[in-house]
Design a protein around this motif. Structure first.
Motif, PDB file in Angstrom:
ATOM      1  N   UNK A   1     -59.453 -28.084  51.143  1.00 28.25           N
ATOM      2  CA  UNK A   1     -60.153 -27.238  52.111  1.00 28.25           C
ATOM      3  C   UNK A   1     -59.281 -26.029  52.441  1.00 28.25           C
ATOM      4  N   UNK A   2     -59.889 -24.876  52.518  1.00 30.11           N
ATOM      5  CA  UNK A   2     -59.142 -23.668  52.806  1.00 30.11           C
ATOM      6  C   UNK A   2     -58.645 -23.620  54.243  1.00 30.11           C
ATOM      7  N   UNK A   3     -57.591 -22.869  54.469  1.00 28.01           N
ATOM      8  CA  UNK A   3     -57.063 -22.690  55.805  1.00 28.01           C
ATOM      9  C   UNK A   3     -57.990 -21.786  56.599  1.00 28.01           C
ATOM     10  N   UNK A   4     -57.867 -21.876  57.947  1.00 36.92           N
ATOM     11  CA  UNK A   4     -58.732 -21.062  58.793  1.00 36.92           C
ATOM     12  C   UNK A   4     -57.925 -20.434  59.915  1.00 36.92           C
ATOM     13  N   UNK A   5     -58.249 -19.192  60.202  1.00 39.29           N
ATOM     14  CA  UNK A   5     -57.802 -18.556  61.428  1.00 39.29           C
ATOM     15  C   UNK A   5     -58.884 -18.793  62.465  1.00 39.29           C
ATOM     16  N   UNK A   6     -58.499 -19.268  63.632  1.00 41.84           N
ATOM     17  CA  UNK A   6     -59.472 -19.627  64.661  1.00 41.84           C
ATOM     18  C   UNK A   6     -59.418 -18.613  65.793  1.00 41.84           C
ATOM     19  N   UNK A   7     -60.556 -18.021  66.090  1.00 42.84           N
ATOM     20  CA  UNK A   7     -60.707 -17.168  67.267  1.00 42.84           C
ATOM     21  C   UNK A   7     -61.454 -17.969  68.324  1.00 42.84           C
ATOM     22  N   UNK A   8     -60.776 -18.255  69.421  1.00 47.64           N
ATOM     23  CA  UNK A   8     -61.314 -19.115  70.472  1.00 47.64           C
ATOM     24  C   UNK A   8     -61.635 -18.308  71.720  1.00 47.64           C
ATOM     25  N   UNK A   9     -62.905 -18.336  72.096  1.00 45.72           N
ATOM     26  CA  UNK A   9     -63.353 -17.724  73.349  1.00 45.72           C
ATOM     27  C   UNK A   9     -63.426 -18.830  74.392  1.00 45.72           C
ATOM     28  N   UNK A  10     -62.592 -18.764  75.410  1.00 48.25           N
ATOM     29  CA  UNK A  10     -62.656 -19.727  76.496  1.00 48.25           C
ATOM     30  C   UNK A  10     -63.346 -19.031  77.663  1.00 48.25           C
ATOM     31  N   UNK A  11     -64.605 -19.399  77.887  1.00 46.74           N
ATOM     32  CA  UNK A  11     -65.415 -18.727  78.892  1.00 46.74           C
ATOM     33  C   UNK A  11     -65.411 -19.500  80.209  1.00 46.74           C
ATOM     34  N   UNK A 230     -63.065 -28.608  61.122  1.00 47.57           N
ATOM     35  CA  UNK A 230     -63.168 -29.335  59.846  1.00 47.57           C
ATOM     36  C   UNK A 230     -64.617 -29.436  59.387  1.00 47.57           C
ATOM     37  N   UNK A 231     -65.510 -29.759  60.314  1.00 49.79           N
ATOM     38  CA  UNK A 231     -66.920 -29.900  59.955  1.00 49.79           C
ATOM     39  C   UNK A 231     -67.523 -28.562  59.545  1.00 49.79           C
ATOM     40  N   UNK A 232     -67.151 -27.507  60.247  1.00 46.58           N
ATOM     41  CA  UNK A 232     -67.700 -26.185  59.924  1.00 46.58           C
ATOM     42  C   UNK A 232     -67.244 -25.720  58.552  1.00 46.58           C
ATOM     43  N   UNK A 233     -65.961 -25.872  58.261  1.00 49.90           N
ATOM     44  CA  UNK A 233     -65.453 -25.438  56.958  1.00 49.90           C
ATOM     45  C   UNK A 233     -66.020 -26.283  55.822  1.00 49.90           C
ATOM     46  N   UNK A 234     -66.160 -27.585  56.064  1.00 49.94           N
ATOM     47  CA  UNK A 234     -66.733 -28.454  55.038  1.00 49.94           C
ATOM     48  C   UNK A 234     -68.175 -28.053  54.735  1.00 49.94           C
TER      49      UNK A 234
END
Length: 318
Positions: A1-11, A230-234
């Motif tokens: 599985x490829x690596x991911x950069x995560x942009x997290x919006x905490x609202x 993990x689920x999103x990338x899969x």
């Protein structure tokens, strides 16, 4: 599985509800624990909230409210299908009952939503960077169509779609609350095509139902984030053709997440609310619990170690 950069919006939701809520959200923002807020323009402390957002340069969107307190549209304050016998909105469950019974005039829904956007612009000097719904009213049947049209009319690009990957497996949630959450997810699934038709966007991943109030902990947040990524990338990899995958190789991709939160210091009656005084949740210890969890050093450390970048809705197109 490829690596991911995560942009997290905490609202931080319900900005403007009361001064103690406002201060708690601001404290979280200054601590780097909240990166975005959602404003109740009919909240009793909305002017204080707007001043704080301006002072600390807090990214701000609109928490459209059709369920708690009073409308902001002057015409609808006197007589409207949106109001109960006491002259207030029908409430979280009441609006759902009224809608299912065919009692709501959808033209009045549109009128009130537009009035809230206009008031937001008047108070802040700009349109909302995003617009969601207090108590998830924006994904309700019929209302979802009106909401989407209002966003398109004003050119508001982003919203919230509360579909949470692991929700059915979250056995720590009280059964009555789980029933409500599952209804919210069902409504949200039926809303996706409507929002897409109107060109509205939302983050790849939503988290917030399973981590609300007493159910929030560093562990539940981290687990929800890790599982969702993990689920999103899969899912993305499974829909990608083999040739496309080979071309991309180990290219890093970006996953966007919104974490819905409700931090603050407990409301003290009679101060707070949207015209009727603060509700039980706002007076409870659960708001402070969220604040303390979000500012926990272990959570901040995890974000850094996983290259999770906190941002706001307005940053997504940068």
């Amino acid at each position: 599985m490829r690596k991911a950069t995560v942009k997290l919006i905490v609202t931080g939701d319900d900005f403007g509800y009361c001064p103690r809520r406002n201060q708690g959200i601001v404290d979280c923002f200054l601590a780097g624990a909240v990166s975005n807020v959602s404003l109740l323009v009919n909240g009793s402390a909305v002017l204080d909230a707007v001043q704080l957002a301006r002072r600390y340069h807090i990214p701000i969107g609109l928490h459209a409210n059709l369920s708690e307190g009073s409308p902001v549209c002057p015409v609808l304050k006197e007589k409207s299908t949106l109001l109960n016998n006491e002259g207030f909105f029908h409430g979280k469950m009441g609006i759902r009952t009224a809608l299912a019974s065919g009692l709501l005039n959808l033209s009045e829904v549109k009128e009130e939503l537009r009035a809230q956007v206009d008031l937001f612009r008047e108070l802040t000097g700009h349109l909302p960077h995003h617009m969601d719904g207090h108590q998830h009213v924006h994904v309700l049947p019929e209302i979802r169509h009106v909401f989407a049209q209002v966003l398109e009319d004003y050119g508001i690009t982003y919203t919230r779609v509360p579909i949470e990957q692991d929700l059915p497996r979250c056995d720590w949630i009280d059964p009555p609350l789980m029933d409500f959450y599952l209804e919210v997810e069902k409504d949200s699934l039926n809303t996706v095509d409507v929002f897409r038709k109107h060109g509205i966007r939302w983050p790849d991943v939503y988290i917030g139902l399973s981590t609300m109030g007493k159910n929030m902990s560093v562990g539940t947040i981290l687990s929800a984030i890790d599982n969702a990524i993990a689920a999103h990338l899969a899912k993305k990899d499974s829909t990608m053709s083999s040739s496309s995958f080979l071309c991309l190789g180990q290219e890093e991709r970006t996953v966007t997440i919104e974490l819905m939160t409700h931090p603050g210091y407990p409301s003290v009656p009679p101060t707070g609310g949207c015209g009727e005084g603060p509700d039980d949740f706002s007076q409870s210890w659960e708001r402070l619990h969220e604040l303390q969890t979000l500012t926990n050093a272990a959570l901040q450390s995890h974000y850094e170690s996983r290259n999770i970048q906190l941002c706001a809705f307005r940053d997504l197109d940068l």
